[in-house]
Every structure is written in structure tokens, then in C-alpha cells.
Design a protein around this motif. Structure first.
Motif, mmCIF file in Angstrom:
data_model
loop_
_atom_site.group_PDB
_atom_site.id
_atom_site.type_symbol
_atom_site.label_atom_id
_atom_site.label_comp_id
_atom_site.label_asym_id
_atom_site.label_seq_id
_atom_site.Cartn_x
_atom_site.Cartn_y
_atom_site.Cartn_z
ATOM 1 N N SER A 403 0.839 -1.191 0.000
ATOM 2 C CA SER A 403 0.000 0.000 0.000
ATOM 3 C C SER A 403 0.876 1.243 0.000
ATOM 4 O O SER A 403 1.977 1.258 0.548
ATOM 5 C CB SER A 403 -0.906 0.009 1.236
ATOM 6 N N GLY A 404 0.370 2.304 -0.636
ATOM 7 C CA GLY A 404 1.103 3.548 -0.680
ATOM 8 C C GLY A 404 2.167 3.541 -1.747
ATOM 9 O O GLY A 404 2.335 2.581 -2.503
ATOM 10 N N PRO A 405 2.936 4.625 -1.836
ATOM 11 C CA PRO A 405 3.992 4.715 -2.850
ATOM 12 C C PRO A 405 5.126 3.745 -2.558
ATOM 13 O O PRO A 405 5.481 3.500 -1.416
ATOM 14 C CB PRO A 405 4.459 6.171 -2.746
ATOM 15 N N ILE A 406 5.680 3.180 -3.617
ATOM 16 C CA ILE A 406 6.815 2.268 -3.490
ATOM 17 C C ILE A 406 8.094 3.087 -3.430
ATOM 18 O O ILE A 406 8.325 3.957 -4.268
ATOM 19 C CB ILE A 406 6.853 1.282 -4.674
ATOM 20 N N VAL A 650 11.101 10.405 -6.808
ATOM 21 C CA VAL A 650 10.378 9.428 -7.607
ATOM 22 C C VAL A 650 9.239 8.842 -6.802
ATOM 23 O O VAL A 650 9.384 8.513 -5.640
ATOM 24 C CB VAL A 650 11.332 8.308 -8.058
ATOM 25 N N GLN A 651 8.087 8.710 -7.430
ATOM 26 C CA GLN A 651 6.937 8.080 -6.817
ATOM 27 C C GLN A 651 6.423 7.001 -7.744
ATOM 28 O O GLN A 651 6.455 7.139 -8.955
ATOM 29 C CB GLN A 651 5.826 9.109 -6.559
ATOM 30 N N THR A 652 5.988 5.925 -7.192
ATOM 31 C CA THR A 652 5.463 4.820 -7.979
ATOM 32 C C THR A 652 3.967 4.707 -7.753
ATOM 33 O O THR A 652 3.511 4.669 -6.630
ATOM 34 C CB THR A 652 6.146 3.512 -7.562
ATOM 35 N N THR A 653 3.223 4.667 -8.828
ATOM 36 C CA THR A 653 1.787 4.455 -8.756
ATOM 37 C C THR A 653 1.462 3.161 -9.464
ATOM 38 O O THR A 653 2.099 2.800 -10.443
ATOM 39 C CB THR A 653 1.025 5.605 -9.426
ATOM 40 N N ARG A 654 0.459 2.467 -8.994
ATOM 41 C CA ARG A 654 0.096 1.185 -9.548
ATOM 42 C C ARG A 654 -1.325 1.227 -10.048
ATOM 43 O O ARG A 654 -2.222 1.739 -9.382
ATOM 44 C CB ARG A 654 0.253 0.085 -8.496
ATOM 45 N N THR A 655 -1.541 0.662 -11.210
ATOM 46 C CA THR A 655 -2.882 0.526 -11.761
ATOM 47 C C THR A 655 -3.464 -0.794 -11.305
ATOM 48 O O THR A 655 -2.813 -1.830 -11.395
ATOM 49 C CB THR A 655 -2.837 0.575 -13.295
ATOM 50 N N SER A 656 -4.691 -0.745 -10.827
ATOM 51 C CA SER A 656 -5.307 -1.964 -10.318
ATOM 52 C C SER A 656 -5.532 -2.953 -11.445
ATOM 53 O O SER A 656 -5.848 -2.586 -12.575
ATOM 54 C CB SER A 656 -6.645 -1.626 -9.654
ATOM 55 N N GLY A 657 -5.378 -4.235 -11.107
ATOM 56 C CA GLY A 657 -5.618 -5.284 -12.074
ATOM 57 C C GLY A 657 -4.396 -5.707 -12.853
ATOM 58 O O GLY A 657 -4.469 -6.638 -13.649
ATOM 59 N N GLU A 658 -3.253 -5.062 -12.658
ATOM 60 C CA GLU A 658 -2.043 -5.437 -13.378
ATOM 61 C C GLU A 658 -1.314 -6.517 -12.602
ATOM 62 O O GLU A 658 -1.222 -6.483 -11.386
ATOM 63 C CB GLU A 658 -1.127 -4.233 -13.582
#
Length: 955
Positions: A403-406, A650-658
């Protein structure tokens, strides 16, 4: 039916018959020119079914799958695989049997195995009713006779591919199968003897560059020979150090550099003095000083023994033999850190060859662009043929649930400590992060000595900062070329150009001359700028209008003088090495002895990487150019830039379902972060639980703060830009630069090091915020958040009770962190070498979210290392129970499946062997028996399978 039991296959389209073999033929030209161990083996089958009411057979179809780890030592081994595949054809159902015959017949087959030494593809054709016809195909389509030496090469290549291509790289291919077979005792002896023969004949030392994609040769001495390190890791994964020592002692008789691995085996057995003596005796042999791996290994032993200056001499000698060797540069940086010369250590880190190309998908190792297959078969009778694939998929799924930014460090650094993984750190998917892990640990050592603000001040004295880029003046032609290349690029190109290109910022941007000079050659840009400044100085009578002319002229004169002095010093250094071929005398190297202890090893870690975040650090074309022979022509040139130029956190965002995480670079922290320096100048990595002190903005992309900012104001002259080549010569020959002592001579920072510093800052900042929260809870309750979370009601399977230091009640406002946050905290603490905090965080992850395979494997690793044997065995049982639940139900016509041992992921036997080495086989068997009996009710019908599997692993 046309399916094979347990082996899904790709079905070729009817109009693309044998397209997979044609694609492999087309890829041979690329394979012949690319270093590496080659693609997995290809098994292509032609199948057809004959109708029951017709005498004609159906149209044949093409099926194929890829194979890792099969025995390819001769035609008999390939014929045995064809026989095994034929026996796996699934029977038809009753309704299918009314129209077709009882079984689909395999009419033809090809088995393709690539030899990376001769760059030939060995083809074996299945003959009905048995036997094979063999031939070897080259890149031009010519057919060659198959010799015993070619079979020997293929056997070695098959072993290397099965060890180096880890499941995280191959798990996304549904038609790539990893063979669970292990070398028999006789087969292992034959294989090891063939390796000795290849080194005795000179085949492998001369052809090792064909096998190695990383031209920098890893990050320590053992990584410099891909074949021997893979065999060394093969023994180490089974904790068979005595057998490894025996083999490498035999190999040392014909190949002197094998003493590196014999010494490493002795070190693992606890014979540290014997390890040093083995390397010393090996270096004294004729031509031994021309082996860089021996020099680096002996240098590390000298460093651990306190002979720091001897280690420096050995590292420089190794660099003189081959300046592209990354382990020698890393050894030299460690030596400077031990000597307290942190500025010089940072300069050396900037000279370390950049990490190799990252392979993130199975398609990267296939080297083929085959036409799309029509479908993939779905066998009805599946069995657990590859336990590693499901294990790797579950690990990736658990990592994606954070959860949150990586944090960037989680992407750039391996999850396990260096050379502590089940899979070798020289593999194509682990080698880039292993290099970054090594540099990450060295940066931690520097920060622990200076504090974060002190590190920023040190960095501002070594590298050109963003605010100084416009005034930087080159001191040699190579630096002028770097300045000119930077100025020729528009500012908007930052982050989009090739990784192998120059820096991507303009030092002329502030002066407003960039747009006029974009079309000029870099050398002309620098010459015109200097000439214009000099002309303006001569024409103007007012001193204030001279601008930078006087400093430029002074810099030119000083640069010429420095160049002459450097040439003289280099000649003197070369003359003082030795009278014959510039080899340092071993007695003079080892005569210097210090009383310091060896450096403490850092233990970084990582989670599964993100392609777009990695591409923000490196562009995709980082692989070195290769010639027709496959040998690298040059080391990849890292891109350099002024510190802080065009960079945001740098911030990492994730798209759900990937299935695999994706990320985009962007700002992570919009607010002003506090200074990351602990009390007394301590680094945040060693900060106490009471949190950070100070409120200054210490973000690395914004330059230095506090004392470093005041120190930088003391230099009124322009910074002088030094080239990488000049730095390299000065470091190799030990030439000190007078201007460097004044803080004027600086250089551009390579991009990967700049990004690694940013990643370290994010990790330290996150860890300090974590400990600041624990500090407040410790003041109120006497316990940390992890300890309070573990005391909440509920059962945790692999949980050891935390110590109760206070009887205070849990506050009602206790933060409720999700399991993904605890997992990230555990990975963060392990990266920063705080194993106790990492262990508590992993336990809380399981407490908050239940079963988590990544957390369990991390607890297994840490508990086995720390001596928590009961908890390690409990985690092994939990992982094996999960694995048995994934198995298909037993078939009624077969022997009950639950009574037999099953193949299990390699992490379980590796942990058990670690415990056996520490505690003995009897103690481990007792703990396993107690755990199995205690959990029999939970395991249910699988308890017999679990018990049988443990018995086989401990037999």
C-alpha cells in the motif's frame, strides 16, 4: 488427445506450420553477435490424429514448448526426453475415441539446444520408432557435424541457463518448463570432470566473454568467472562446501584463478587463515599476477585483515590490468572508506562501470519474434512439475499488494542480501540490482560516518551542483567535450535520451547562449565560449566588465600545468611499479599492515522491479555494442549530469488489475522534509528511536544545506570541471590534484549513482518517520508499534512472542497499518541492515493480513541467520503446507498422492540446510517432527505428504 500431462504447449496456426523453428533460425544471427548463455531449449512436436472411420490421418499440427535444466550431454539424453514426452500424451475420452483413435500420435520432433561457446544451435530430430539424428546450425544456415565437444558445451549451457534464469524472470511464460531433476552423483561427477577438461584445454578461459553479458563482471571477485561462480553457488545452495573445496582444489591445478573459489569455500567452512594462505600461494605462481580476480580476492582478504594499503595497491593493479572490472573499483572504494578518505571514495564510486542491461521478461531471453500462436493447450491431468513457477507468481502477487507509494530503493536493490539468494546474483534479472546493492551499501557506510548533512556537503565538494553548472569551466579536452555535449542538448530532453549518451543539462542555459549553440560541435561550443569571454576581457577597460575571462584564462593555464604534472606523475608511477611489465611485487604489497578490522557488510534488499521506474533510472539501450564474434567492444557509457538537475523525487503508482507493478516518475513528497541527521551527527540508518533532529530541508536533489551551503560560499572562483578519464588516471596511479584540495575541481555525477543517492534519501527519511512514531509510543507505553500490534488478540502461525517491557494498556488510537505497509517496512529495515526491526515488521504483516509468502520467506531467511531455529522451522512448515494445497487432488487409479514426498520450492531445503549447518541434523529433525505433529490437525489430509517431504529433505 493432443495434450501432454503437466506440459502446456503453444499451438501453431495452420498456416504458420513450424513457425517457431523458423523464428529460431532467424534469431541465430542475433545470438551469434550477442554475449550470454543463450535462449532456453526448444522442443517442437508434430502431432496428428487418425480418424476411426477413415484411413486418412488428420492434418498435422505444430506444437512447441521451451525447456530449462534438461540433460543434453549426448544423443541418448535427448532421445530419453522424447520418450518421456511421448509417454505424457493424455488418453482420449470415450466420445473422442468414437471419432479419433485412442491416442494422438507424435510423428516428428525437433529438440534445439544453443551452444554459447561455438554459437551453434544443436538440432536433434526424433526418429520413429526411436533414436535421433543430430546436426549443428550456424548463423548463416550452414550445417556442421556434431562432435563430443559440442555435446559437452551444450551440457554446460543447459546447466548455466537452469541456474541463471530464475523463476521471477521465466514465470510469465506459460510454455516454458523448468525441469525439477537434480544431477545424480555419477552425472555430477561427469559434469564436473568435463568442466575441468574445458579449463585444461583452454576452452573456457578464452571463451568466457561469450557467456557474460555484464562486461563489468559483477561486483565481487567471485562474480568475475560466470561458470565457476554458478558452480560455486550450486554447491552453496546445498551447503556442500567441502565438496566445493575438493572440486576447486582440483581445478586450481590447471586454472590458477580457481583458487578464488577454493578460498571462498574455506571461508564458508570457517577457515579464514587457510583462505588467506590459499590466495597468497596462488598469487605467487607464474603469470598469477595477471589474473585480476586473484588480485581482487586477495585485496578483500587484506582489507578484512586490516592491511588497507595493501588492498589499495592490489585494487589499483587489478584496474591497470582491466579498467572495466567493477569489483576492483568497488574494492578501491571500500578501501578509501576504511581509510577515512570519503571524498576519494565518492570519486571512485562515480568511476564504477554502470550496471548491466536489465532483463525483466522471458521474451528478453528467447531472442525470437515468433508469429503469435493460435492457442495454448490445457492438460486435464496436471501435476506439480515446476514448483518454482507458482512460488514466484505468489511472491509477485504479495509484492504487488503493498500500500502507498513504493520506495525507489525497493525497485533498485535486490530483496535478499548480496549472494544470499537461492538464485545467483550474476543472472540477467538479478545482476543489475546486485551492482546497485553493493554501491547502496557503500553509500550507507559513507553516510554513517558523516551524517546526512555532512554527506551532502561532501557531495557538493565532489560533484558539480545544478546551480554551478552554468559557471563550470573544463580543465582538459575530455571535460570540454562533456561540457559541449551537455550544452548541445535542449533542456526538454532530460530523461528521454539514451542511457549511453552524455549528460542532459545545459551549463550555458543561464547565460542565454544555449539556443545559439545547439547546432555547433561540442568542442566548437566550448572553444567559442572561451574565445568570446577572452575577447570581451581584452576590449573592455573596466575591470567589472571582464566577466569570467580572467578565471577562464587562469583555468586554461592551470589546466595545462595540471596536465603536464599528471603526465609526469603517471610516468613516475608506472616506472615505480616494477622493472618487469609493471607488476607490483607481492612482498611489498603485503608488507604494510594496519590494525583496523574488516568492513561490516551491508545487506540491502528489494521487491519486484517496475519497468517504467527502472527506465527512469536507465534507458533500455544499455547493453554494450558487440562485434561479429560476440565480444563487447566497449563498456556502456553512463549518462552524467550536475547534481539535482532536472530531477524530482520518484513516486510509484500502480494501476489496479495489473500482474506486474508499473510506475511513473513524479514528486513523492510535496512538503518540506526535515533534515535526516540524527542526534550527534549520526546517520539516519543508525538513528535512535527518538526520531530525527533538525528541520532543515535536506533533499539531495536540492543540494547541500546548513554547513555545506556556508562552506560552498567560501569559494568565489568558478568550479573546474574534470573529465572521467582524468579522474580514472589519477585514481589508478595515485596522483593527487592540488586544485581538488581547494574544492574547485569537480565532475559530473553519473545518473545511476545520482538516482541511488535519491533512493537512499527516501529510505532514510521513511525509516526516520517510522522510528519517530515508535519513539512517541515508547514514551507512552514502553513498547513500539510492532510490539503492540503483535500483542493484539489473534493467532499468528510463524509468530514468536515479543518481550513485554511494560504492563501499560494498548492506546485506543493505535495506528492500524495494513499488511502491505508492514511488508514495505520490513523490506526497508532489511535494506538498511536493521534485521530486528525487519523481523518484527514481517511478523506484523502476517498478523494483520494472514498468510503472506513474501513475509514468510523473509522470516525464514532472517530467523535462520539469527539462530531462531524454531521460528524458521515453523515458517518452512507454513510454506510447504501452502505449496501442498496447490497440488491437484490424487487420482483414484494411482497410489495415494498424499503419502509421497513432493517437489518443493528451493527456498525450503536451503533454509533447512542452513539450520543443519548451525545446529546439527538431529536437532533440526526433532524440531520438524514437533512442528509436524502439532500442526497435523491444521494440515488435514496433507499432513502425510508434508511429513514425507520433510523426511526426504532431511535424509
Amino acid at each position: 488427445m493432443d495434450t501432454l500431462r503437466g506440459l502446456p504447449e503453444a499451438v501453431e496456426a495452420p498456416d504458420e506450420f513450424a513457425s517457431s523453428i523458423e523464428a529460431r533460425d532467424d534469431a541465430l544471427a542475433c545470438l551469434a553477435a550477442s554475449p550470454g548463455v543463450g535462449p532456453p531449449d526448444l522442443c517442437w512436436l508434430q502431432k496428428s490424429a487418425k480418424g476411426a472411420w477413415s484411413s486418412t490421418a488428420a492434418q498435422p499440427r505444430g506444437f512447441y514448448h521451451f525447456v530449462l535444466g534438461r540433460d543434453t550431454s549426448g544423443p541418448a539424453a535427448v532421445a530419453a526426453y522424447f520418450a518421456e514426452v511421448t509417454s505424457l500424451v493424455e488418453p482420449m475420452s470415450f466420445m473422442q475415441g468414437l471419432w479419433y483413435s485412442s491416442e494422438t500420435k507424435i510423428e516428428r520432433g525437433f529438440y534445439c539446444c544453443f551452444d554459447p561457446i561455438t554459437r551453434l544451435d544443436l538440432r536433434s530430430e526424433l526418429c520413429i520408432p526411436g533414436g535421433v539424428l543430430c546436426g549443428a546450425l550456424d548463423a548463416e544456415g550452414g550445417v556442421h557435424e556434431v562432435t563430443p565437444e559440442l555435446w559437452r558445451n551444450c551440457a554446460l549451457a543447459s546447466f548455466l541457463r537452469s541456474e541463471l534464469y530464475d523463476p521471477e524472470l521465466t514465470m510469465h511464460s506459460e510454455v516454458l518448463h523448468r525441469s525439477p531433476q537434480v544431477l545424480s552423483m555419477r552425472g555430477e561427477q561427469a559434469f564436473l570432470q568435463s568442466v575441468i577438461d574445458m579449463y585444461a584445454e583452454g576452452t573456457l578461459p578464452q571463451s568466457i566473454y561469450h557467456l557474460t553479458e555484464d562486461s563489468g563482471c559483477g561486483c565481487n571477485a567471485e562474480h568475475m568467472d560466470l561458470v565457476l561462480f554458478t558452480i560455486f553457488h550450486y554447491f552453496g545452495r546445498q551447503w556442500r562446501w567441502q565438496e566445493a573445496l575438493t572440486f576447486f582444489n582440483m581445478l586450481t591445478k590447471v586454472h590458477t584463478a580457481a583458487a578464488v573459489y577454493a578460498a571462498s569455500s574455506q571461508r564458508e567452512l570457517g577457515s579464514f587463515e587457510d583462505s588467506f594462505n590459499t590466495l597468497t600461494m596462488a598469487v605467487q605462481r607464474p603469470q598469477a599476477m595477471e589474473q585480476p580476480s586473484l588480485l581482487v580476492a586477495l585485496g578483500m582478504e587484506c582489507l578484512y585483515g586490516g592491511q588497507v594499503q595493501a588492498a589499495v595497491n592490489l585494487a589499483r593493479q587489478a584496474i591497470q590490468l582491466a579498467y572495466t572490472l567493477r569489483p576492483a573499483w568497488l574494492l578501491l572504494a571500500r578501501c578509501y572508506i576504511r581509510m577515512g578518505e570519503l571524498k576519494q571514495a565518492l570519486v571512485v564510486l562515480n568511476l564504477v562501470p554502470c550496471p548491466p542491461h536489465l532483463l525483466e521478461d522471458c521474451q528478453d531471453i528467447l531472442f525470437t519474434v515468433a508469429p503469435p500462436h493460435q492457442s495454448i493447450t490445457k492438460p486435464s491431468l496436471a501435476y506439480c512439475g515446476d514448483p518454482e513457477r507458482g512460488f514466484a507468481k505468489r511472491l509477485a502477487a504479495d509484492a504487488a499488494c503493498t500500500s502507498g507509494p513504493i520506495l525507489p530503493g525497493a525497485v533498485m536493490v535486490n530483496r535478499e542480501p548480496l549472494d544470499m539468494s537461492v538464485w545467483p546474483d550474476v543472472g540477467p534479472s538479478r545482476a543489475p540490482r546486485a551492482v546497485l546493492s553493493s554501491a547502496y551499501g557503500l553509500l550507507q557506510e559513507i553516510v554513517s560516518s558523516t551524517g546526512w548533512d555532512g554527506f551532502l556537503e561532501l557531495r557538493s565538494r565532489v560533484f558539480v551542483m545544478h546551480a554551478e553548472a552554468a559557471q563550470a569551466v573544463a580543465v582538459d579536452p575530455a571535460a570540454a567535450l562533456e561540457v559541449g555535449q551537455i550544452g548541445s542538448l535542449p533542456a526538454s530532453s532530460e530523461g528521454t535520451t539514451s542511457h549511453s549518451g552524455p549528460a542532459q543539462v545545459s551549463p550555458f542555459q543561464a547565460s542565454g547562449v544555449q539556443q545559439q549553440q545547439q547546432q555547433q560541435h561540442p568542442i566548437d561550443v566550448f572553444a567559442n565560449a572561451t574565445a568570446a569571454a577572452a575577447a570581451a576581457a581584452q576590449d573592455s577597460s573596466a575591470p567589472s566588465s571582464m566577466g569570467p575571462a580572467a578565471p577562464v584564462q587562469a583555468a586554461d593555464q592551470q589546466g595545462q600545468q595540471q596536465g603536464q604534472q599528471l603526465q609526469v606523475q603517471r610516468q613516475e608511477a608506472q616506472a615505480g611499479l616494477s622493472a618487469d611489465s609493471g607488476v607490483i611485487d607481492l612482498g611489498s604489497i603485503l608488507s604494510i599492515s594496519d590494525k583496523e578490522k574488516g568492513p561490516s557488510s551491508s545487506k540491502p534488499s528489494t521487491i519486484q522491479g517496475s519497468p517504467s521506474l527502472w527506465n527512469a533510472v536507465f534507458s533500455r539501450d544499455t547493453r554494450p555494442a558487440v562485434g561479429a564474434s560476440g565480444a563487447p567492444r566497449a563498456v556502456p557509457t553512463p549518462s552524467a549530469r550536475p547534481m539535482g538537475e532536472g530531477h524530482e523525487p520518484v513516486q510509484t503508482t500502480r494501476t489496479s488489475g495489473e500482474d506486474r507493478s508499473t510506475s511513473t516518475p513524479g514528486p513523492m513528497c510535496e512538503s518540506t522534509e526535515p533534515s535526516a541527521t540524527g542526534p550527534g551527527g549520526q546517520a539516519p540508518s543508525a538513528a535512535p528511536a527518538n526520531g530525527p533532529q533538525g528541520t532543515g530541508d535536506s533533499h539531495p536533489s536540492q543540494g547541500c544545506t546548513h554547513g555545506s551551503l556556508r562552506a560552498s560560499r567560501s569559494f568565489s572562483l568558478q568550479p573546474l570541471l574534470k573529465s572521467v578519464d582524468s579522474d580514472r588516471e589519477a585514481v589508478i596511479f595515485g596522483c593527487e590534484d592540488g586544485l581538488a584540495q581547494q574544492g574547485r575541481v569537480k565532475r559530473l555525477c553519473v545518473r545511476w549513482l545520482d538516482e541511488l543517492i535519491i533512493a537512499l534519501w527516501h529510505d532514510l527519511q521513511a525509516y526516520i518517520e517510522w522510528k519517530a512514531q515508535d519513539s512517541e509510543l515508547l514514551r507512552l507505553t514502553g513498547k513500539s508499534l510492532a510490539e503492540l500490534t503483535l500483542e493484539l488478540p489473534g493467532d499468528v502461525l510463524p509468530h514468536s512472542p515479543a518481550g513485554n517491557r511494560s504492563g501499560a494498556e494498548v492506546p485506543q488510537s493505535l495506528p492500524n497499518l495494513p499488511p502491505g505497509e508492514w511488508l514495505q517496512r520490513g523490506l526497508l529495515a532489511e535494506r538498511l541492515c536493521h534485521d530486528a526491526d525487519a523481523l518484527l515488521a514481517y511478523r506484523c504483516c502476517i498478523k494483520a493480513g494472514g498468510f503472506n509468502l513474501m513475509a514468510l520467506t523473509a522470516i525464514m531467511r532472517l530467523a535462520a541467520h539469527c539462530g531462531e531455529a524454531v521460528e524458521a522451522v515453523r515458517c518452512c512448515h507454513a510454506v510447504l503446507s501452502w505449496h501442498c494445497e496447490q497440488l491437484p487432488p490424487p487420482q483414484s487409479q494411482q497410489q495415494p498422492y498424499k503419502a509421497r514426498p513432493v517437489p518443493c520450492p528451493a527456498v525450503i531445503p536451503c533454509c533447512l540446510r542452513h539450520l543443519v549447518a548451525r545446529m546439527g541434523i538431529d536437532a533440526v529433525r526433532t524440531m520438524v517432527a514437533v512442528e509436524v505433529d502439532t500442526s497435523a490437525k491444521v494440515s488435514g489430509s496433507r499432513s502425510a505428504t508434508i511429513k514425507a517431504t520433510f523426511e526426504k529433505l532431511l535424509s
